[in-house]
Design a protein around this motif. Structure first.
Motif, PDB file in Angstrom:
ATOM      1  N   PHE A 103       0.834  -1.203   0.000  1.00 27.49           N
ATOM      2  CA  PHE A 103       0.000   0.000   0.000  1.00 27.49           C
ATOM      3  C   PHE A 103       0.871   1.256   0.000  1.00 27.49           C
ATOM      4  O   PHE A 103       0.549   2.255  -0.634  1.00 27.49           O
ATOM      5  N   MET A 140      -3.349   7.293   4.983  1.00 27.16           N
ATOM      6  CA  MET A 140      -4.123   6.537   4.001  1.00 27.16           C
ATOM      7  C   MET A 140      -3.676   5.068   3.959  1.00 27.16           C
ATOM      8  O   MET A 140      -4.496   4.158   3.880  1.00 27.16           O
ATOM      9  N   VAL A 183      -5.392   3.307   6.768  1.00 24.60           N
ATOM     10  CA  VAL A 183      -6.850   3.070   6.731  1.00 24.60           C
ATOM     11  C   VAL A 183      -7.299   2.343   5.474  1.00 24.60           C
ATOM     12  O   VAL A 183      -8.428   1.847   5.408  1.00 24.60           O
ATOM     13  N   MET A 184      -6.446   2.266   4.468  1.00 30.24           N
ATOM     14  CA  MET A 184      -6.794   1.608   3.215  1.00 30.24           C
ATOM     15  C   MET A 184      -7.155   0.151   3.480  1.00 30.24           C
ATOM     16  O   MET A 184      -6.571  -0.478   4.352  1.00 30.24           O
ATOM     17  N   ASP A 185      -8.100  -0.377   2.713  1.00 28.05           N
ATOM     18  CA  ASP A 185      -8.522  -1.754   2.963  1.00 28.05           C
ATOM     19  C   ASP A 185      -8.931  -2.375   1.629  1.00 28.05           C
ATOM     20  O   ASP A 185     -10.098  -2.345   1.243  1.00 28.05           O
ATOM     21  N   ALA A 186      -7.943  -2.910   0.919  1.00 33.07           N
ATOM     22  CA  ALA A 186      -8.204  -3.503  -0.390  1.00 33.07           C
ATOM     23  C   ALA A 186      -7.367  -4.773  -0.508  1.00 33.07           C
ATOM     24  O   ALA A 186      -6.370  -4.903   0.205  1.00 33.07           O
ATOM     25  N   PRO A 187      -7.698  -5.682  -1.459  1.00 29.95           N
ATOM     26  CA  PRO A 187      -8.929  -5.714  -2.225  1.00 29.95           C
ATOM     27  C   PRO A 187     -10.137  -6.020  -1.336  1.00 29.95           C
ATOM     28  O   PRO A 187      -9.911  -6.485  -0.230  1.00 29.95           O
ATOM     29  N   PRO A 188     -11.360  -5.829  -1.873  1.00 28.47           N
ATOM     30  CA  PRO A 188     -11.705  -5.460  -3.251  1.00 28.47           C
ATOM     31  C   PRO A 188     -11.362  -4.011  -3.535  1.00 28.47           C
ATOM     32  O   PRO A 188     -11.245  -3.187  -2.648  1.00 28.47           O
ATOM     33  N   GLU A 189     -11.262  -3.755  -4.840  1.00 29.76           N
ATOM     34  CA  GLU A 189     -10.969  -2.394  -5.273  1.00 29.76           C
ATOM     35  C   GLU A 189     -11.627  -2.177  -6.636  1.00 29.76           C
ATOM     36  O   GLU A 189     -11.941  -3.139  -7.340  1.00 29.76           O
ATOM     37  N   ARG A 219     -17.314   3.146   2.962  1.00 31.39           N
ATOM     38  CA  ARG A 219     -16.134   2.581   2.324  1.00 31.39           C
ATOM     39  C   ARG A 219     -16.117   3.019   0.876  1.00 31.39           C
ATOM     40  O   ARG A 219     -17.014   2.671   0.102  1.00 31.39           O
ATOM     41  N   PRO A 247     -15.353   2.559  -2.779  1.00 32.37           N
ATOM     42  CA  PRO A 247     -15.116   1.309  -3.517  1.00 32.37           C
ATOM     43  C   PRO A 247     -13.758   1.286  -4.225  1.00 32.37           C
ATOM     44  O   PRO A 247     -13.307   0.216  -4.621  1.00 32.37           O
ATOM     45  N   HIS A 248     -13.119   2.432  -4.353  1.00 35.46           N
ATOM     46  CA  HIS A 248     -11.837   2.500  -5.049  1.00 35.46           C
ATOM     47  C   HIS A 248     -10.777   1.673  -4.313  1.00 35.46           C
ATOM     48  O   HIS A 248     -10.396   0.606  -4.773  1.00 35.46           O
ATOM     49  N   ARG A 249     -10.328   2.113  -3.124  1.00 34.54           N
ATOM     50  CA  ARG A 249      -9.293   1.391  -2.397  1.00 34.54           C
ATOM     51  C   ARG A 249      -9.667   1.099  -0.954  1.00 34.54           C
ATOM     52  O   ARG A 249      -8.809   0.777  -0.140  1.00 34.54           O
ATOM     53  N   GLY A 250     -10.943   1.304  -0.610  1.00 40.51           N
ATOM     54  CA  GLY A 250     -11.386   0.908   0.719  1.00 40.51           C
ATOM     55  C   GLY A 250     -11.165   1.925   1.823  1.00 40.51           C
ATOM     56  O   GLY A 250     -11.210   1.576   3.007  1.00 40.51           O
ATOM     57  N   VAL A 251     -10.935   3.186   1.477  1.00 37.91           N
ATOM     58  CA  VAL A 251     -10.790   4.223   2.511  1.00 37.91           C
ATOM     59  C   VAL A 251     -12.191   4.618   3.017  1.00 37.91           C
ATOM     60  O   VAL A 251     -13.111   4.751   2.221  1.00 37.91           O
ATOM     61  N   PRO A 252     -12.362   4.788   4.331  1.00 36.45           N
ATOM     62  CA  PRO A 252     -13.686   5.179   4.849  1.00 36.45           C
ATOM     63  C   PRO A 252     -14.128   6.542   4.304  1.00 36.45           C
ATOM     64  O   PRO A 252     -13.363   7.517   4.356  1.00 36.45           O
ATOM     65  N   TYR A 279      -9.041  10.525  -0.182  1.00 34.31           N
ATOM     66  CA  TYR A 279      -7.833  10.015  -0.814  1.00 34.31           C
ATOM     67  C   TYR A 279      -7.657  10.551  -2.239  1.00 34.31           C
ATOM     68  O   TYR A 279      -6.652  11.184  -2.558  1.00 34.31           O
ATOM     69  N   ARG A 318     -15.357 -10.605   2.261  1.00 35.31           N
ATOM     70  CA  ARG A 318     -14.400  -9.567   1.906  1.00 35.31           C
ATOM     71  C   ARG A 318     -14.714  -8.908   0.569  1.00 35.31           C
ATOM     72  O   ARG A 318     -14.626  -7.699   0.419  1.00 35.31           O
ATOM     73  N   LEU A 319     -15.067  -9.697  -0.419  1.00 37.58           N
ATOM     74  CA  LEU A 319     -15.247  -9.127  -1.747  1.00 37.58           C
ATOM     75  C   LEU A 319     -16.603  -8.478  -1.943  1.00 37.58           C
ATOM     76  O   LEU A 319     -16.819  -7.776  -2.916  1.00 37.58           O
TER      77      LEU A 319
END
Lengths: 401, 401, 401
Positions: B196, B360, B363-369, C91, C93-98, C114, C398-399
């Motif tokens: 990340f 960032m 806090v980022m949480d991927a995947p999914p993306e 969330r 949907p791009h990279r999971g940032v709140p 972000y 997750r997905l």
């Protein structure tokens, strides 16, 4: 104490060699112990062994207010019921609330804080259900598990096992039941598994190095290295020193010494041989300074006093140290010892010195391991466990609690 | 630095379109990247890649006192041995106590705090066992793993890999080995996986928005959006801007602008094209501002200085940021830069600005993306990894440690 | 409120017995409930039930600054958009940032911190992508999930379910939509699963014992034990007291009493029967003091006011308590009540008293469990759930997030 008839049989023996002579072609025991699978019972005994009495707390600290403890992974509540200390499973069978949060509504019982289920302290029987009236049909049909309890040496002892317990004296060193003495002590719960704590206690090698920075070592000298055997004597394993070296030269590195100019050396072979020795300790005639026995009790004998240290399993990652220092005296000598204990032995020995042990027990991370010659004390202890027909304690499943 | 011959081949290319014209029927790359399974090597590289040199700490901070670090999931102890920094696996093979708790009894070695097992710093060989005498049979038969170490740029570099390491210069940008320069820097361990952090660094889009609140942006303008290609040049991937837009109207929402009235815009195509440019940077002729290379090094070139940022894997959830700011000058200009670095660049850029990145990454949480056009920089980086024949680092099993 | 026609059918009935007579041969319901497998839907409902409206926060606390909450395990951001409160999946949907970390660039939307992905608050549609220009091809092709929101009783209500939601009034007690009233309230997130909180609320037995130490009990008496039925009336389950006992003798233990010399006893059969009763409450004619309904709302009726308590699932280990105290008055009487609420009811009842409940919900650990007679309220509630054709909420993979 069972006195060794004459020369007791060696449990783990290492041939003494002539000082300065060539090193024996000893195979280090390391490879066998790489992963503890050679000691299946020991490997499995994360929570300790059943069918033993364990010291868990000072008796004077247990009053009518419930005290929760954990012992071999079991949640237990201790309560004083008149003159007697009781131990019950610390969980109301109704909805799982700890009984140690409960109230003492009636003598001889404890009432769960949630719904007033009232259990007899003596046998754990549900005797009254305050929120369901005197004719509550569940009354008398449910019990919480109770544990045998005794008070000895100022400590509360709890039996974890099945069936009728043996006398608590079976699990207390004989010299402590047959002689008068004065003692001081300390208990703490420390991090790490109980097996690391026990191994650390009986470990031949570490005290010579790790504890060099302890103030206690200003008063008590230790060799730099020695040749050792482990013998079995009654219920004890005893480390016997065949050779004692106070310093050594390591080619390419330098000299490493444990000599202290203000102390006399060498020590006699064992505490009983000292010129000035307490008569009880002389009579015990222990052939070494350090002994261990099941389920995890260490004894370190000095000419004038003995230190005992129990490693009581709490859970997989915590161990309760119960330490006492005993002097077989009464009268003024006893009072002097008590004063010495409270003024410095308690802090230097039961605090800083064994605190260094607790530090290692916490950071240790084995297996894997590579053992070396002095670890024959560890392998003797592990082999002793394997052959002792022990019952391993396992975590109870959710529905059995 | 390998100068691009002329127009380097596009790795990930997006057709420039006429400004104001209709949007191209571009397919967003999102669906393919939904779960990272399109990039199996990358997906697997939680702990990074073996066979690289990694910068881990300022050389001046490593003294004779052992310093523990974690690198690609491996516990390592760094120690200065005379003029040389040494790196050993931070675990005594005896019982698993960290060597970083040990003492320095003799020059060129470290002794485990527990039993005095003494290891040569140079090769990890067990050279003396203080508690088993000079003829301890285990001596010389056991070693702890050592790691190749170098000092460059004021940093300690450690090689994680198998076999003989390549020269550390292979993993240092050529411009830093061929020119004189002055630098300032900062290292911290921050939360989040290293991937990340690396993606955030090379990410085309976020700096334009996330960092708008950073004070650094008072001095350095950024476009509102642009059209970008990623090209490959030597070991670098480079983001090249084909179109630059300073503000835009979003129908139904409003105007969003990155213009700053006190700054001149637009920027030239690349740092070397600037009217006033440092000769070394001019000669480097990098066709874009931001470049990345394996195993995770970002380069952000300005006309007068270059910022480098290494993303060094610590464990699955932590990454070490090693940031340096370089000016290719000596003499008074170098002194002025050093003063500027210490007085504000260090706080504004290496602190607040890249601290927003770290936020960032945490806090980022991927995947999914779901990826969008500017993420072609991410997919170029991931594809570059897939085709690079890399050796993924895996956590070592318990018995292999 | 649907008034019970006359004697409503018993859901869980226990035959009243003559006072002082022999205990009935009642089988305790314990064995069946040992492990909750008798109630498969309930057992599965760790995160609660879908297709309901849940109160989640005071409406006055939701402003233009995003507020993150968790509801039935889903991360949600609440934002005020003009007069309307909106709820979106928290969330990007791009990279999971709140999204709750985002900024309000334009009215009616929120921009992810972000990369400036800008979502319409009304429908979650990606309306602008600030770092990709006005013609970003991903625009309008992606949305974040939105949740239906309403404001009632000063609270924000969020619907977790599929398809068009029913009117929020379906999930609000009718008496609160048909009458004028004044209220005070309090919300907190507390430890423990929502089912323990709901069971604790409807639990017949504990209030008589656990809350004896609460100051609230100086003003409100409770029996020592009683005989109870649970009836079903409209959407409510209601506990009806057939016998009320103020104290009892427990042979071998002693007398246990809930009598208070400064209070009048016994209470009438139900709040509506009281001599001095609020007209609305009299008209409601509830045949017991305590009622519960899906998805987890408790109602405790007194002659002059009613306490409501929602147990809103947060995650597996946390529950949101939403407590309100209602008085059906306006004018000066309403002002007096509001002052009383703020000066002491809020602290004594919504603080200390229900804080004791929260304590038990936190320490409770079931199954296993052994139920007793008063737990027919629990089993009635569980049976009610089994037969109610409910849709259990499950954690999203997750997905799918």
């Amino acid at each position: 104490m069972a006195e060794p008839a004459e020369k007791p049989p060696a449990v783990a023996r290492r041939r003494p060699r002539r000082a300065g002579g060539p090193a024996p072609a000893a195979k280090t025991p390391a490879p066998a112990g790489q992963d503890w699978s050679s000691w299946p019972t020991y490997n499995d005994a994360t929570l300790g062994f059943r069918d033993f009495w364990y010291p868990v707390q000072w008796a004077r600290r247990i009053g009518s207010k419930p005290m929760p403890i954990t012992l071999l992974g079991e949640k237990i509540v201790l309560i004083r019921d008149g003159d007697t200390v009781r131990a019950l499973h610390d969980r109301c069978p109704h909805r799982g609330v700890p009984l140690s949060l409960g109230r003492r509504e009636f003598e001889g019982s404890i009432s769960c804080a949630y719904h007033g289920w009232t259990f007899d302290l003596k046998d754990g029987r549900l005797g009254a259900v305050l929120t369901d009236g005197p004719e509550s049909p569940i009354c008398g049909k449910i019990s919480v598990r109770t544990y045998p309890v005794r008070e000895r040496l100022g400590l509360v002892w709890v039996y974890i096992g099945d069936g009728d317990p043996p006398p608590v004296e079976r699990d207390i060193p004989a010299e402590l039941t047959e002689n008068a003495f004065v003692m001081g002590g300390r208990t703490d719960v420390r991090k790490g598994n109980w097996r690391f704590a026990a191994e650390n206690g009986f470990d031949e090698g570490h005290a010579k190095y790790l504890h060099n920075t302890a103030l206690w070592r200003l008063f008590k000298v230790m060799p730099a290295w020695n040749m050792t055997r482990v013998i079995e004597s009654g219920s004890w394993l005893i480390r016997v020193q065949d050779e004692v070296h106070w310093e050594a030269d390591y080619p390419g590195y330098g000299t490493w010494s444990n000599k202290r100019w203000w102390k006399r050396m060498p020590l006699p072979d064992h505490p009983g041989k000292s010129a000035d020795v307490n008569p009880v300790i002389k009579k015990m005639n222990i052939p070494g300074f350090v002994s261990i026995r099941l389920p995890g009790l260490l004894r370190v004998a000095y000419p004038h006093f003995i230190h005992y240290e129990w490693y009581v399993p709490v859970d997989a990652d915590h161990v309760r140290y119960v330490q006492i220092m005993v002097r077989f005296e009464d009268g003024p000598k006893a009072a002097v010892f008590k004063a010495k204990y409270l003024s410095w032995i308690r802090w230097l020995f039961h605090g800083q010195f064994t605190g260094q042990d607790a530090w290692m027990v916490d950071v240790m991370d084995a297996p894997p391991e590579k053992l070396y010659r002095p670890d024959l004390s560890l392998t003797a202890w592990r082999r002793h466990i394997e052959k002792s027909d022990l019952k391993v304690q396992h975590a109870r499943g959710r529905l059995e609690r």
